[in-house]
Design a protein around this motif. Structure first.
Motif, PDB file in Angstrom:
ATOM      1  N   ASP A 391       0.830  -1.207   0.000  1.00 53.30           N
ATOM      2  CA  ASP A 391       0.000   0.000   0.000  1.00 53.30           C
ATOM      3  C   ASP A 391       0.865   1.257   0.000  1.00 53.30           C
ATOM      4  OD1 ASP A 391      -2.205  -1.563  -0.026  1.00 53.30           O
ATOM      5  OD2 ASP A 391      -2.713  -1.323   2.107  1.00 53.30           O
ATOM      6  N   GLU A 392       1.951   1.237   0.801  1.00 54.17           N
ATOM      7  CA  GLU A 392       2.850   2.396   0.843  1.00 54.17           C
ATOM      8  C   GLU A 392       3.511   2.616  -0.508  1.00 54.17           C
ATOM      9  OE1 GLU A 392       5.549   1.590   3.986  1.00 54.17           O
ATOM     10  OE2 GLU A 392       4.050   1.809   5.593  1.00 54.17           O
ATOM     11  N   LYS A 393       3.927   1.520  -1.157  1.00 57.17           N
ATOM     12  CA  LYS A 393       4.527   1.642  -2.486  1.00 57.17           C
ATOM     13  C   LYS A 393       3.545   2.254  -3.482  1.00 57.17           C
ATOM     14  CE  LYS A 393       7.869  -2.185  -2.326  1.00 57.17           C
ATOM     15  NZ  LYS A 393       8.222  -3.501  -2.930  1.00 57.17           N
ATOM     16  N   ILE A 394       2.320   1.785  -3.421  1.00 59.28           N
ATOM     17  CA  ILE A 394       1.303   2.297  -4.352  1.00 59.28           C
ATOM     18  C   ILE A 394       1.063   3.784  -4.130  1.00 59.28           C
ATOM     19  CG2 ILE A 394      -1.132   2.129  -5.000  1.00 59.28           C
ATOM     20  CD1 ILE A 394       0.616  -0.119  -6.037  1.00 59.28           C
ATOM     21  N   ASP A 395       0.990   4.193  -2.869  1.00 60.14           N
ATOM     22  CA  ASP A 395       0.783   5.624  -2.578  1.00 60.14           C
ATOM     23  C   ASP A 395       1.908   6.470  -3.154  1.00 60.14           C
ATOM     24  OD1 ASP A 395      -1.562   5.097  -1.285  1.00 60.14           O
ATOM     25  OD2 ASP A 395      -0.655   4.974   0.727  1.00 60.14           O
ATOM     26  N   ALA A 432       6.711  -2.137  -8.275  1.00 55.15           N
ATOM     27  CA  ALA A 432       5.371  -2.548  -7.852  1.00 55.15           C
ATOM     28  C   ALA A 432       4.885  -3.739  -8.643  1.00 55.15           C
ATOM     29  CB  ALA A 432       4.384  -1.389  -8.024  1.00 55.15           C
ATOM     30  N   ALA A 433       5.491  -3.948  -9.802  1.00 55.00           N
ATOM     31  CA  ALA A 433       5.065  -5.066 -10.635  1.00 55.00           C
ATOM     32  C   ALA A 433       5.901  -6.307 -10.409  1.00 55.00           C
ATOM     33  CB  ALA A 433       5.137  -4.660 -12.102  1.00 55.00           C
ATOM     34  N   LYS A 434       6.590  -6.361  -9.250  1.00 53.91           N
ATOM     35  CA  LYS A 434       7.463  -7.500  -8.983  1.00 53.91           C
ATOM     36  C   LYS A 434       7.249  -8.029  -7.583  1.00 53.91           C
ATOM     37  CE  LYS A 434      11.075  -6.022 -12.160  1.00 53.91           C
ATOM     38  NZ  LYS A 434      12.500  -5.743 -12.337  1.00 53.91           N
ATOM     39  N   ALA A 435       6.018  -8.261  -7.251  1.00 53.16           N
ATOM     40  CA  ALA A 435       5.726  -8.634  -5.865  1.00 53.16           C
ATOM     41  C   ALA A 435       5.437 -10.098  -5.671  1.00 53.16           C
ATOM     42  CB  ALA A 435       4.548  -7.809  -5.358  1.00 53.16           C
ATOM     43  N   LEU A 545      -7.776   1.654 -10.079  1.00 53.51           N
ATOM     44  CA  LEU A 545      -8.384   2.942  -9.733  1.00 53.51           C
ATOM     45  C   LEU A 545      -7.529   4.106 -10.216  1.00 53.51           C
ATOM     46  CD1 LEU A 545      -9.661   2.152  -6.123  1.00 53.51           C
ATOM     47  CD2 LEU A 545     -11.025   2.367  -8.199  1.00 53.51           C
ATOM     48  N   ALA A 546      -6.204   3.973 -10.064  1.00 53.87           N
ATOM     49  CA  ALA A 546      -5.310   5.037 -10.514  1.00 53.87           C
ATOM     50  C   ALA A 546      -5.411   5.235 -12.018  1.00 53.87           C
ATOM     51  CB  ALA A 546      -3.869   4.706 -10.115  1.00 53.87           C
ATOM     52  N   ASN A 547      -5.384   4.163 -12.767  1.00 55.31           N
ATOM     53  CA  ASN A 547      -5.506   4.257 -14.226  1.00 55.31           C
ATOM     54  C   ASN A 547      -6.858   4.810 -14.633  1.00 55.31           C
ATOM     55  OD1 ASN A 547      -2.976   3.216 -14.556  1.00 55.31           O
ATOM     56  ND2 ASN A 547      -3.648   1.114 -14.904  1.00 55.31           N
ATOM     57  N   HIS A 548      -7.878   4.430 -13.883  1.00 61.28           N
ATOM     58  CA  HIS A 548      -9.232   4.886 -14.174  1.00 61.28           C
ATOM     59  C   HIS A 548      -9.337   6.404 -14.021  1.00 61.28           C
ATOM     60  CE1 HIS A 548     -12.956   3.186 -15.349  1.00 61.28           C
ATOM     61  NE2 HIS A 548     -13.646   3.653 -14.319  1.00 61.28           N
ATOM     62  N   LYS A 549      -8.754   6.908 -12.933  1.00 61.82           N
ATOM     63  CA  LYS A 549      -8.806   8.353 -12.691  1.00 61.82           C
ATOM     64  C   LYS A 549      -8.033   9.118 -13.757  1.00 61.82           C
ATOM     65  CE  LYS A 549      -9.461   7.992  -7.701  1.00 61.82           C
ATOM     66  NZ  LYS A 549      -8.911   8.265  -6.363  1.00 61.82           N
TER      67      LYS A 549
END
Length: 599
Positions: A391-395, A432-435, A545-549
């Motif tokens: 979540d922190e990475k995404i923020d 973020a794409a390597k989790a 959600l980020a891409n949507h916005k």
């Protein structure tokens, strides 16, 4: 004398034939169905066509014959046939021409069904109703089904069709919609046990209670199978049913030996476990049967850890102190891994002439399993910690993307292209794409999220326990750590707590088919089911959600969730401007399946 002996041998009838139910109340384990049929006869609300479905040996054909007697008997007693009048006796003997029993497996052509269609118009000769019982109706050809459909659409008033099958999914929906459908369930082991005990008491035969419990469990819900096994045990023991004889006939392994083997596996005592396996093989036990018994034993341990009463009912009270002690020593993760290995070995055993080799390999494997999560609490804590980090990475990534958007907009104002500065190549989103080591099907997930509703999720969550009950033991073991987390009318996203089970489910096409087919039976539709790991679900959701916005701000797409975005007074990109977030997402994730791997 030889002819006399031959005649005596031929006169013997199998138990399941001698003790075939002759009244509705003699059908074991199907009280709801039998009561419904009796009420229909008493109230004269008799349909022209019935469909009886269910596993083998659960009473479908018996119920059909009893129903044929009841509708034609003039001396009914509470909806039950008298079995004494001329009509009842003729049906019992199979000599009444108005009750026609057809085996669709050998009479599945168009001509046979057309013959029925031609004769169905004639009135019954002796009985009130002409009854056609078509067994294994799913074996009919497409042309035969079409011919049968025309008869079911406009049947004569004095004709009843009773269709019986073990595979209802093979029957056209047009046929099913013109029948009253009754689903015969697997018979509970306790009911099978009571029926066998009643039969043996009537025959004055001694029996061991443990032997009947073993046979009831081995029958897997079929009364006919139970009576066939009981017949074998009686023959082997000279009209005496002992526990040892039941073990030999069923090929089962004793609970004591299974407990010893699992204890050795937990203690990682490979040598002793191999000796136990050799003893099992030397006793002539079937390798496939041993794997089934061990899988069932692992299931019992898993269920006992959740609810001891369930196992005691399923196992008919065969739960000893050693078993109880064992359930406290083994973790659910170890059980999951054992079941996975057993499932793999089970598939291999079907194609080998050397089962002993596979059982020895299995023993070495499961005695060296890793205890990845001995404590469920620790495992949950690790998952929660991973989610917080993600979540922190995404923020942070979302903030950087917003900054890049603003910089690009400013550059557009001043006439500078975005290609000359650093914003054109931000490489930070890649971590973020390597989790997780998994294939995440974003092309299937995003359409579901686009039309996801709380109503759809609630609908699937309500039927989820029923859906799990329709799966096999090994399939339930895989799905035990999963739950639906989002749903639309046409799709479900299912999250797995452990990546190993996510990968197992992802690769199991048979499991996916079983889920979709059984959902179709439960809710009347077959939605697309997509699997995700739980620790990746927050990332996937936030990325979406980020891409949507971003798309909303650029005015490039239309979205149902536009009303959820925060308003902004900043000018957006020009109509012909590129879509940086969408382009970057395509660059990072691709347009099909996202392949995410740990560094």
């Amino acid at each position: 004398m030889d002819q006399l002996a031959g005649g005596l041998r031929m006169s013997y009838q199998a138990l399941y034939r001698v003790w075939r139910p002759q009244r509705f109340d003699e059908i074991v384990g199907q009280s709801i169905i039998t009561q419904t049929l009796k009420n229909a006869i008493l109230t004269k609300q008799i349909s022209h066509a019935y469909l009886f479905t269910g596993p083998r040996g659960t009473g479908k054909t018996s119920a059909a014959k009893i129903f044929a007697k009841a509708v034609n008997c003039h001396y009914l007693k509470d909806g039950e046939p008298c079995n004494e009048c001329e009509t009842c006796r003729a049906i019992n003997e199979g000599s009444l021409s108005d009750v026609i029993e057809i085996d669709a497996a050998s009479n599945n052509g168009v001509e046979e069904i057309r013959d029925i269609r031609d004769k169905v118009k004639y009135a019954p000769t002796k009985a009130d109703y002409k009854v056609y019982i078509i067994d294994e109706v799913h074996m009919l050809s497409t042309g035969a089904f079409n011919a049968l459909l025309k008869t079911l659409e406009e049947p004569p008033a004095n004709v009843i069709f009773i269709l019986a099958t073990t595979e209802p999914h093979k029957i056209p929906a047009t046929i099913i919609s013109r029948t009253q459908k009754f689903d015969f369930k697997r018979i509970r082991p306790q009911d099978i046990l009571e029926r066998m005990a009643y039969i043996l008491k009537q025959k004055h035969i001694d029996y061991d209670d443990k032997a009947l419990k073993l046979i009831a469990k081995a029958a897997e819900g079929g009364m006919r199978d139970a009576l066939s096994i009981l017949d074998q045990a009686m023959s082997y023991g000279d009209d005496q049913v002992t526990y040892e004889n039941a073990l030999l006939v069923t090929g089962s392994v004793t609970n004591e030996l299974l407990t010893t083997y699992v204890e050795q596996v937990i203690q990682k005592d490979t040598k002793s476990a191999l000796i136990t396996i050799q003893k099992i093989l030397d006793d002539g036990k079937d390798a496939s049967r041993f794997v089934e018994d061990l899988t069932s034993y692992c299931q019992d341990i898993l269920l006992y850890q959740q609810d001891p009463q369930i196992v005691e009912q399923m196992e008919l009270g065969v739960v000893d102190d050693k078993f109880k002690q064992l359930t406290s020593q083994i973790s659910d993760d170890q059980i999951y891994q054992m079941i996975n290995e057993l499932n793999d070995i089970s598939n291999s055993l079907r194609f080998t002439a050397h089962p002993d080799v596979y059982l020895q390999v299995l023993t070495v494997k499961i005695t060296h399993l890793d205890q990845t999560a001995a404590s469920p609490a620790v495992s949950s804590e690790k998952v929660a910690q991973t989610e917080r980090v993600e979540d922190e990475k995404i923020d942070r990534l979302t903030n950087k993307i917003n900054d890049l958007q603003r910089e690009i907009a400013e550059l557009k104002k001043t006439g500078v292209t975005a290609a000359m500065g650093e914003p054109a190549e931000p490489a930070t989103p890649k971590p973020a794409a390597k989790a997780a080591n998994a294939h995440i099907e974003l092309t299937k997930i995003y359409p579901i999220l686009g039309s996801a509703t709380r109503k759809s999720l609630n609908e699937f969550q309500q039927v989820w326990p029923d859906l799990m009950n329709t799966l096999s033991v090994t399939q339930r073991a895989v799905m035990h750590v999963s739950k639906p987390v989002a749903a639309s009318p046409d799709g479900i996203i299912v999250a797995f707590e452990y990546p190993i089970f996510y990968q197992k489910a992802q690769a199991d096409r048979e499991l996916c088919d079983a889920l979709e087919n059984n959902l179709d039976r439960l809710v009347g539709k077959s939605p697309t089911i997509v699997f995700v790991p739980s620790n990746q679900w927050p990332t996937i959701r936030r990325d979406y959600l980020a891409n949507h916005k971003a798309e909303l701000k650029s005015g490039s797409t239309e979205s149902e969730s536009a009303s959820d975005d925060q308003p902004t007074d900043k000018p957006g990109p020009a109509p012909d401007a590129p879509k940086p977030i969408v382009a970057k997402a395509a660059e990072l994730f691709g347009k099909d399946i996202l392949d995410i791997k740990n560094d």
